[in-house]
Design a protein around this motif. Structure first.
Motif, PDB file in Angstrom:
ATOM      1  N   GLU A 194       0.672  -1.401   0.143  1.00  0.00           N
ATOM      2  CA  GLU A 194      -0.027   0.052  -0.026  1.00  0.00           C
ATOM      3  C   GLU A 194       0.869   1.269   0.102  1.00  0.00           C
ATOM      4  O   GLU A 194       2.003   1.302   0.687  1.00  0.00           O
ATOM      5  CB  GLU A 194      -0.913   0.076   1.303  1.00  0.00           C
ATOM      6  CG  GLU A 194      -1.823   1.178   1.126  1.00  0.00           C
ATOM      7  CD  GLU A 194      -2.699   1.211   2.396  1.00  0.00           C
ATOM      8  OE1 GLU A 194      -3.975   1.616   2.388  1.00  0.00           O
ATOM      9  OE2 GLU A 194      -2.309   0.647   3.468  1.00  0.00           O
ATOM     10  N   VAL A 230       0.511   5.099   1.134  1.00  0.00           N
ATOM     11  CA  VAL A 230      -0.399   5.741   2.119  1.00  0.00           C
ATOM     12  C   VAL A 230       0.407   7.340   2.331  1.00  0.00           C
ATOM     13  O   VAL A 230       1.685   7.297   2.232  1.00  0.00           O
ATOM     14  CB  VAL A 230      -0.417   5.064   3.673  1.00  0.00           C
ATOM     15  CG1 VAL A 230      -1.213   6.007   4.375  1.00  0.00           C
ATOM     16  CG2 VAL A 230      -1.030   3.677   3.640  1.00  0.00           C
ATOM     17  N   ARG A 287      -4.456   5.534  -0.024  1.00  0.00           N
ATOM     18  CA  ARG A 287      -5.165   6.094   1.277  1.00  0.00           C
ATOM     19  C   ARG A 287      -4.622   7.101   1.868  1.00  0.00           C
ATOM     20  O   ARG A 287      -3.150   7.274   1.756  1.00  0.00           O
ATOM     21  CB  ARG A 287      -5.338   4.821   2.207  1.00  0.00           C
ATOM     22  CG  ARG A 287      -6.236   5.106   3.288  1.00  0.00           C
ATOM     23  CD  ARG A 287      -6.603   3.718   4.215  1.00  0.00           C
ATOM     24  NE  ARG A 287      -5.493   2.793   4.486  1.00  0.00           N
ATOM     25  CZ  ARG A 287      -4.734   2.910   5.386  1.00  0.00           C
ATOM     26  NH1 ARG A 287      -5.356   3.392   6.682  1.00  0.00           N
ATOM     27  NH2 ARG A 287      -3.666   2.011   5.737  1.00  0.00           N
ATOM     28  N   GLU A 326      -8.899  10.349   7.908  1.00  0.00           N
ATOM     29  CA  GLU A 326      -8.389   9.400   6.915  1.00  0.00           C
ATOM     30  C   GLU A 326      -9.550   9.173   5.845  1.00  0.00           C
ATOM     31  O   GLU A 326     -10.703   9.092   5.984  1.00  0.00           O
ATOM     32  CB  GLU A 326      -8.483   7.939   7.779  1.00  0.00           C
ATOM     33  CG  GLU A 326      -8.058   6.581   6.893  1.00  0.00           C
ATOM     34  CD  GLU A 326      -8.209   5.341   7.672  1.00  0.00           C
ATOM     35  OE1 GLU A 326      -8.007   4.433   7.045  1.00  0.00           O
ATOM     36  OE2 GLU A 326      -8.364   5.457   9.001  1.00  0.00           O
ATOM     37  N   SER A 349      -9.836   7.529   1.563  1.00  0.00           N
ATOM     38  CA  SER A 349      -9.657   6.569   0.743  1.00  0.00           C
ATOM     39  C   SER A 349      -9.280   7.431  -0.564  1.00  0.00           C
ATOM     40  O   SER A 349      -9.807   8.572  -0.712  1.00  0.00           O
ATOM     41  CB  SER A 349     -10.600   5.479   0.447  1.00  0.00           C
ATOM     42  OG  SER A 349     -11.734   6.066  -0.118  1.00  0.00           O
ATOM     43  N   ARG A 350      -8.649   6.628  -1.546  1.00  0.00           N
ATOM     44  CA  ARG A 350      -8.341   7.289  -2.782  1.00  0.00           C
ATOM     45  C   ARG A 350      -9.604   7.749  -3.492  1.00  0.00           C
ATOM     46  O   ARG A 350      -9.744   8.642  -4.123  1.00  0.00           O
ATOM     47  CB  ARG A 350      -7.465   6.399  -3.697  1.00  0.00           C
ATOM     48  CG  ARG A 350      -7.396   6.709  -5.163  1.00  0.00           C
ATOM     49  CD  ARG A 350      -7.010   5.575  -6.121  1.00  0.00           C
ATOM     50  NE  ARG A 350      -5.842   5.064  -5.757  1.00  0.00           N
ATOM     51  CZ  ARG A 350      -4.576   5.364  -6.465  1.00  0.00           C
ATOM     52  NH1 ARG A 350      -4.654   6.245  -7.321  1.00  0.00           N
ATOM     53  NH2 ARG A 350      -3.656   4.800  -6.101  1.00  0.00           N
TER      54      ARG A 350
END
Length: 510
Positions: free
Chosen positions: A292, A294, A478, A490, A492-493
């Motif tokens: 991932e 981030v 993310r 937080e 998400s894309r």
């Protein structure tokens, strides 16, 4: 030479051992204009400005410098400053354990009867800090402020002199969007006052906003000069001149293959290194997954760098508390060595002071973090070291005649590639990248993004800090957002937008 031309550089050629950095470069700057200088890393932009300012003195290059109608032979930077040419280098040159006021007037002291007049020094410093939008005491030590604020001190230092031509080499690279905008407005104010500016920047949106003319360099040669008011100039048009080809997509397409949680950070608290009662990070909680990418977004002073440095071997902060869980097991990163042994790597935002040994060669810099891999019985296998350095040179596309080149002689972008190559060689599971593309041109940025994607595809976990929201949105799966030492969101894309991130960046708490 026309009366409204303040500067003309004719047929400038500059050679270093094994490489011709500039070849017959020509540049004209008009009185009171903002003239942008564009090109890929290694194109010769900073070298040309060092020739102009006397860093590379007369006799070390070929060609002519004509300033205000007179041919100049600057043998050092002091001579160019006496005529009103002031340069702010991409790599900052402040003295850490002197105050802001002392740095600004070092070599240009305010005196009364041969003795420094501290009242005038502090008063004038405060006026300059107000002008550049820096809310710090003149007595604050440079070592106690971040790299972004140090950039503003450099600009204030330049303004303390009688400036006629101000050269700014990547001045907003370390600044957030608000501070960058303030600096651009300051440049426009200089223009109204009749001060000429040469702006070196890889942020093409800034160039489009303030520049009157753009000169493009490629491989040490002048490609063209564009009039931003007459010609149909787009960012893509400038990019094409810089890289010699069209760049249709600035962020490579990437299909993420995200796995299980690799790292959990729980209830992380960090206090300031000098001020024990000042908490920098408040109960931070986040996690990273295998494969991932981030992002951490936030304004300057939000605590992004303090957070990751405290995790990476407690290299920042005091009274650090909280839990690190890697692959389901608690770990301790009490030292940088321990963090590296635990599979962490950290690419610093300040490559000059913390990322490289500038006086050493590329080969040695790249091998530093993984010497154990090429050492037997405490003896380094030099043949393996060469092979590793050559491999990283190719992977990172570092522009250099050979791996024995002194790292300090590389352009800023190529230095950044060496830092990244050094940490990739260490073989980390978790790679923390703090402003990885700062001071890097669009072509090289694409190469860095491709490398980041490749690392994620190999199962590495990549954590990216960036002040450029389009970059965060373009490469991350993310995004965590920070403000005032707290994680406030937080995203998400799929959900992420600049507006949503900015909302979290200005939110007081989660």
């Amino acid at each position: 030479m026309s009366n409204n031309i303040i500067l003309e550089m004719k047929n400038i050629t500059k050679t270093f051992p094994g490489v011709k950095a500039l070849e017959n470069v020509n540049l004209q700057v008009k009185q009171g204009e903002i003239h942008a200088l564009c090109g890929e890393n290694g194109a010769g932009k900073s070298t040309l400005m060092k020739v102009l300012s006397g860093v590379y003195g007369y006799g070390t290059y070929e060609g002519d410098i004509i300033f205000q109608g007179k041919t100049c032979e600057f043998r050092d930077i002091k001579q160019s400053e006496e005529l009103g040419i002031v340069i702010i280098h991409q790599e900052l040159a402040l003295i850490p354990y002197l105050s802001i006021a002392e740095n600004i007037f070092l070599g240009n002291e305010r005196k009364k009867g041969g003795i420094i007049d501290w009242n005038e020094t502090l008063q004038r410093t405060q006026e300059l800090l107000t002008k550049v939008g820096l809310n710090e005491s003149p007595n604050t030590l440079i070592t106690n402020i971040g790299v972004g604020k140090q950039q503003l001190v450099e600009i204030a230092k330049a303004l303390s002199k009688e400036v006629k031509l101000l050269i700014l080499d990547e001045p907003t690279a370390a600044l957030n969007e608000n501070d960058s905008e303030n600096l651009l407005q300051l440049m426009l104010e200089f223009k109204r006052q009749g001060i000429s500016c040469i702006l070196i920047s890889h942020k093409l949106n800034e160039i489009s906003k303030v520049a009157d003319s753009v000169t493009i360099l490629r491989d040490g040669q002048t490609i063209e000069t564009l009039d931003m008011h007459k010609d149909e100039i787009t960012e893509d048009r400038i990019i094409s001149g810089m890289v010699g080809r069209d760049l249709t997509n600035r962020y490579p397409h990437h299909e993420s293959k995200i796995g299980e949680v690799v790292l959990e950070v729980k209830d992380w608290n960090v206090f300031h290194e000098q001020h024990a009662d000042r908490q920098m990070i408040h109960n931070a909680n986040f996690n990273l997954r295998r494969g991932e990418i981030v992002g951490i977004a936030g304004l300057m002073g939000s605590g992004r760098t303090e957070l990751v440095m405290s995790i990476f071997g407690k290299s920042y902060g005091k009274k650090i508390t909280g839990t690190l869980i890697k692959n389901g097991k608690p770990i301790t990163n009490n030292t940088v060595t321990q963090a590296i042994d635990n599979g962490f790597a950290y690419v610093t935002e300040d490559r000059k002071n913390y990322g490289l040994i500038l006086m050493d060669d590329i080969k040695r810099n790249i091998s530093l973090t993984g010497l154990g891999k090429i050492t037997k019985n405490t003896v380094v296998n030099e043949q393996e070291e060469v092979m590793v350095a050559e491999d990283m040179r190719g992977q990172m596309k570092i522009k250099t005649p050979n791996i024995l080149q002194k790292t300090g002689n590389l352009s800023g972008g190529n230095q950044q590639k060496v830092v990244l190559g050094k940490w990739i060689f260490s073989g980390p599971d978790i790679l923390i990248l703090d402003e990885p593309t700062r001071g890097i041109d669009v072509g090289a940025k694409y190469e860095i993004y491709t490398i980041i994607n490749r690392l994620a595809d190999e199962g590495k976990t990549v954590l990216v800090i960036s002040s450029e929201l389009p970059e965060i949105l373009g490469i991350c799966d993310r995004i965590y957002v920070m403000n005032a030492g707290r994680i406030t969101g937080e995203v998400s894309r799929e959900e992420a937008t600049q507006e949503k991130l900015m909302t979290y960046m200005t939110r007081s708490s989660s």
